[in-house]
Design a protein around this motif. Structure first.
Motif, PDB file in Angstrom:
ATOM      1  N   PHE A  76     -22.803 -33.610  19.168  1.00  0.00           N
ATOM      2  CA  PHE A  76     -22.469 -34.776  18.421  1.00  0.00           C
ATOM      3  C   PHE A  76     -22.076 -35.806  19.194  1.00  0.00           C
ATOM      4  N   TYR A  77     -21.903 -37.337  18.393  1.00  0.00           N
ATOM      5  CA  TYR A  77     -20.689 -38.144  18.544  1.00  0.00           C
ATOM      6  C   TYR A  77     -20.346 -38.606  17.265  1.00  0.00           C
ATOM      7  N   ILE A  78     -19.213 -38.611  16.534  1.00  0.00           N
ATOM      8  CA  ILE A  78     -18.533 -38.321  15.817  1.00  0.00           C
ATOM      9  C   ILE A  78     -17.603 -39.997  15.726  1.00  0.00           C
ATOM     10  N   GLY A  79     -18.358 -40.922  14.582  1.00  0.00           N
ATOM     11  CA  GLY A  79     -17.167 -41.865  14.528  1.00  0.00           C
ATOM     12  C   GLY A  79     -16.494 -42.158  13.494  1.00  0.00           C
ATOM     13  N   ALA A  80     -15.196 -41.274  14.531  1.00  0.00           N
ATOM     14  CA  ALA A  80     -13.641 -40.669  14.107  1.00  0.00           C
ATOM     15  C   ALA A  80     -12.809 -40.125  14.740  1.00  0.00           C
ATOM     16  N   HIS A  81     -11.613 -40.086  15.009  1.00  0.00           N
ATOM     17  CA  HIS A  81     -10.791 -39.816  15.877  1.00  0.00           C
ATOM     18  C   HIS A  81     -10.981 -38.083  16.139  1.00  0.00           C
ATOM     19  N   PRO A  82     -10.621 -37.524  16.825  1.00  0.00           N
ATOM     20  CA  PRO A  82     -10.705 -35.998  16.433  1.00  0.00           C
ATOM     21  C   PRO A  82     -10.141 -35.146  16.070  1.00  0.00           C
ATOM     22  N   ASP A  83      -8.503 -35.561  15.086  1.00  0.00           N
ATOM     23  CA  ASP A  83      -7.648 -35.541  14.295  1.00  0.00           C
ATOM     24  C   ASP A  83      -8.486 -35.024  13.244  1.00  0.00           C
ATOM     25  N   GLN A  84      -9.515 -36.427  12.843  1.00  0.00           N
ATOM     26  CA  GLN A  84      -9.746 -36.252  11.167  1.00  0.00           C
ATOM     27  C   GLN A  84     -11.326 -35.294  11.378  1.00  0.00           C
ATOM     28  N   VAL A  85     -12.004 -35.059  12.582  1.00  0.00           N
ATOM     29  CA  VAL A  85     -12.743 -34.273  12.803  1.00  0.00           C
ATOM     30  C   VAL A  85     -12.359 -32.865  12.299  1.00  0.00           C
ATOM     31  N   TRP A  86     -11.649 -32.233  13.044  1.00  0.00           N
ATOM     32  CA  TRP A  86     -10.549 -31.273  13.180  1.00  0.00           C
ATOM     33  C   TRP A  86     -10.261 -30.800  11.638  1.00  0.00           C
ATOM     34  N   ASP A  87     -10.026 -32.009  11.324  1.00  0.00           N
ATOM     35  CA  ASP A  87      -9.562 -32.061   9.549  1.00  0.00           C
ATOM     36  C   ASP A  87     -10.828 -31.557   9.017  1.00  0.00           C
ATOM     37  N   VAL A  88     -11.679 -31.575   8.758  1.00  0.00           N
ATOM     38  CA  VAL A  88     -13.003 -31.673   7.912  1.00  0.00           C
ATOM     39  C   VAL A  88     -13.173 -29.698   8.194  1.00  0.00           C
ATOM     40  N   LEU A  89     -12.942 -29.846   9.610  1.00  0.00           N
ATOM     41  CA  LEU A  89     -12.781 -28.014  10.299  1.00  0.00           C
ATOM     42  C   LEU A  89     -11.849 -27.393   8.632  1.00  0.00           C
ATOM     43  N   PHE A  90     -10.722 -28.228   9.122  1.00  0.00           N
ATOM     44  CA  PHE A  90      -9.344 -26.430   8.458  1.00  0.00           C
ATOM     45  C   PHE A  90      -9.096 -27.182   7.436  1.00  0.00           C
ATOM     46  N   ASP A  91      -9.469 -28.526   6.831  1.00  0.00           N
ATOM     47  CA  ASP A  91      -8.918 -28.705   5.327  1.00  0.00           C
ATOM     48  C   ASP A  91      -9.517 -27.870   4.655  1.00  0.00           C
ATOM     49  N   PRO A  92      -9.481 -27.339   3.319  1.00  0.00           N
ATOM     50  CA  PRO A  92     -10.405 -26.678   2.512  1.00  0.00           C
ATOM     51  C   PRO A  92     -10.860 -27.031   1.352  1.00  0.00           C
ATOM     52  N   ALA A  93     -10.729 -28.303   1.317  1.00  0.00           N
ATOM     53  CA  ALA A  93     -11.625 -29.501   0.216  1.00  0.00           C
ATOM     54  C   ALA A  93     -12.654 -30.016   0.902  1.00  0.00           C
ATOM     55  N   ARG A  94     -12.611 -29.766   2.332  1.00  0.00           N
ATOM     56  CA  ARG A  94     -13.446 -30.680   3.392  1.00  0.00           C
ATOM     57  C   ARG A  94     -14.077 -29.853   3.614  1.00  0.00           C
ATOM     58  N   SER A  95     -13.231 -28.689   4.616  1.00  0.00           N
ATOM     59  CA  SER A  95     -14.349 -27.341   5.339  1.00  0.00           C
ATOM     60  C   SER A  95     -15.200 -26.976   3.523  1.00  0.00           C
ATOM     61  N   PHE A  96     -14.941 -26.326   2.648  1.00  0.00           N
ATOM     62  CA  PHE A  96     -15.647 -26.132   1.437  1.00  0.00           C
ATOM     63  C   PHE A  96     -17.236 -27.168   2.028  1.00  0.00           C
ATOM     64  N   GLN A  97     -17.043 -28.494   1.547  1.00  0.00           N
ATOM     65  CA  GLN A  97     -18.270 -28.729   1.349  1.00  0.00           C
ATOM     66  C   GLN A  97     -19.191 -28.899   2.953  1.00  0.00           C
ATOM     67  N   ALA A  98     -18.719 -28.698   4.651  1.00  0.00           N
ATOM     68  CA  ALA A  98     -18.773 -28.910   5.479  1.00  0.00           C
ATOM     69  C   ALA A  98     -19.835 -27.886   5.417  1.00  0.00           C
ATOM     70  N   PHE A  99     -18.814 -26.512   5.708  1.00  0.00           N
ATOM     71  CA  PHE A  99     -19.708 -25.392   5.871  1.00  0.00           C
ATOM     72  C   PHE A  99     -20.447 -24.737   4.224  1.00  0.00           C
ATOM     73  N   LEU A 100     -20.819 -25.477   3.985  1.00  0.00           N
ATOM     74  CA  LEU A 100     -22.025 -25.271   2.832  1.00  0.00           C
ATOM     75  C   LEU A 100     -21.278 -24.395   1.950  1.00  0.00           C
ATOM     76  N   GLY A 101     -20.128 -24.427   1.500  1.00  0.00           N
ATOM     77  CA  GLY A 101     -19.735 -23.784   0.777  1.00  0.00           C
ATOM     78  C   GLY A 101     -18.704 -22.550   1.326  1.00  0.00           C
ATOM     79  N   GLY A 102     -18.531 -22.607   2.099  1.00  0.00           N
ATOM     80  CA  GLY A 102     -17.233 -21.746   2.735  1.00  0.00           C
ATOM     81  C   GLY A 102     -16.167 -22.493   3.793  1.00  0.00           C
ATOM     82  N   VAL A 103     -15.495 -21.593   3.192  1.00  0.00           N
ATOM     83  CA  VAL A 103     -13.657 -22.236   4.386  1.00  0.00           C
ATOM     84  C   VAL A 103     -13.349 -21.394   5.540  1.00  0.00           C
ATOM     85  N   ILE A 104     -13.064 -22.196   6.123  1.00  0.00           N
ATOM     86  CA  ILE A 104     -12.285 -20.883   7.616  1.00  0.00           C
ATOM     87  C   ILE A 104     -11.136 -20.191   6.781  1.00  0.00           C
TER      88      ILE A 104
END
Length: 153
Positions: A7-35
């Motif tokens: 996937f090509y994402i219109g954001a800086h890698p740090d912003q994408v990484w934040d989606v993976l590890f920030d619980p509020a954002r990752s909960f949404q990204a991972f359909l209700g789960g967090v890392i």
């Protein structure tokens, strides 16, 4: 057997990484789960969220194989104990890499090394598209996609 996505994402890698590890954002990204993990190589990693065992149901678990903040996350992947009795025998490897390309991020996900006859392959193939699309949407717009889960037709 492998699943591979780019996937090509219109954001800086740090912003994408934040989606993976920030619980509020990752909960949404991972359909209700967090890392949940220390992210040290050799340590446990879990994807935790509401499910059969309550709010802290372990949906996926494994061992961190590689971790470089903003660039690489690799881990073994097993279904949680409440999903399959033989969960420990069902394994694959997930490697997610982020690379800056111009002003955007190239996200490459490889899910390989599947154990023979692993019943999760088909489900995983369906859900990676949703999860990765959600990561892209959240990084670019701040909002997850609405897949209609929990809504009546």
């Amino acid at each position: 057997m492998k699943l591979e996505y780019v996937f090509y994402i219109g954001a800086h890698p740090d912003q994408v990484w934040d989606v993976l590890f920030d619980p509020a954002r990752s909960f949404q990204a991972f359909l209700g789960g967090v890392i949940r993990s220390t992210c040290r190589v050799g340590d446990r990693i879990e994807f935790v969220g509401p499910g059969a065992d309550g709010e802290e149901t372990v949906h996926i678990y494994g061992t961190v194989l590689a971790y470089e903040p903003g660039k690489v996350l690799s881990y073994t992947d097993h279904p949680g104990p409440s999903h399959y009795a033989e969960h420990a025998d069902m394994e694959s490897r997930v490697t997610l890499t982020l690379e800056r390309v111009g002003s955007c991020t190239k996200l490459h996900l490889l899910n390989d090394q599947w154990t023979d006859n692993n019943p999760l392959f088909g489900k995983t193939e369906q859900y990676w598209w949703m999860i990765l699309s959600n990561i892209k949407s959240i990084a670019e717009t701040g909002k997850p996609l609405d897949f209609g889960f929990g809504k009546s037709p």
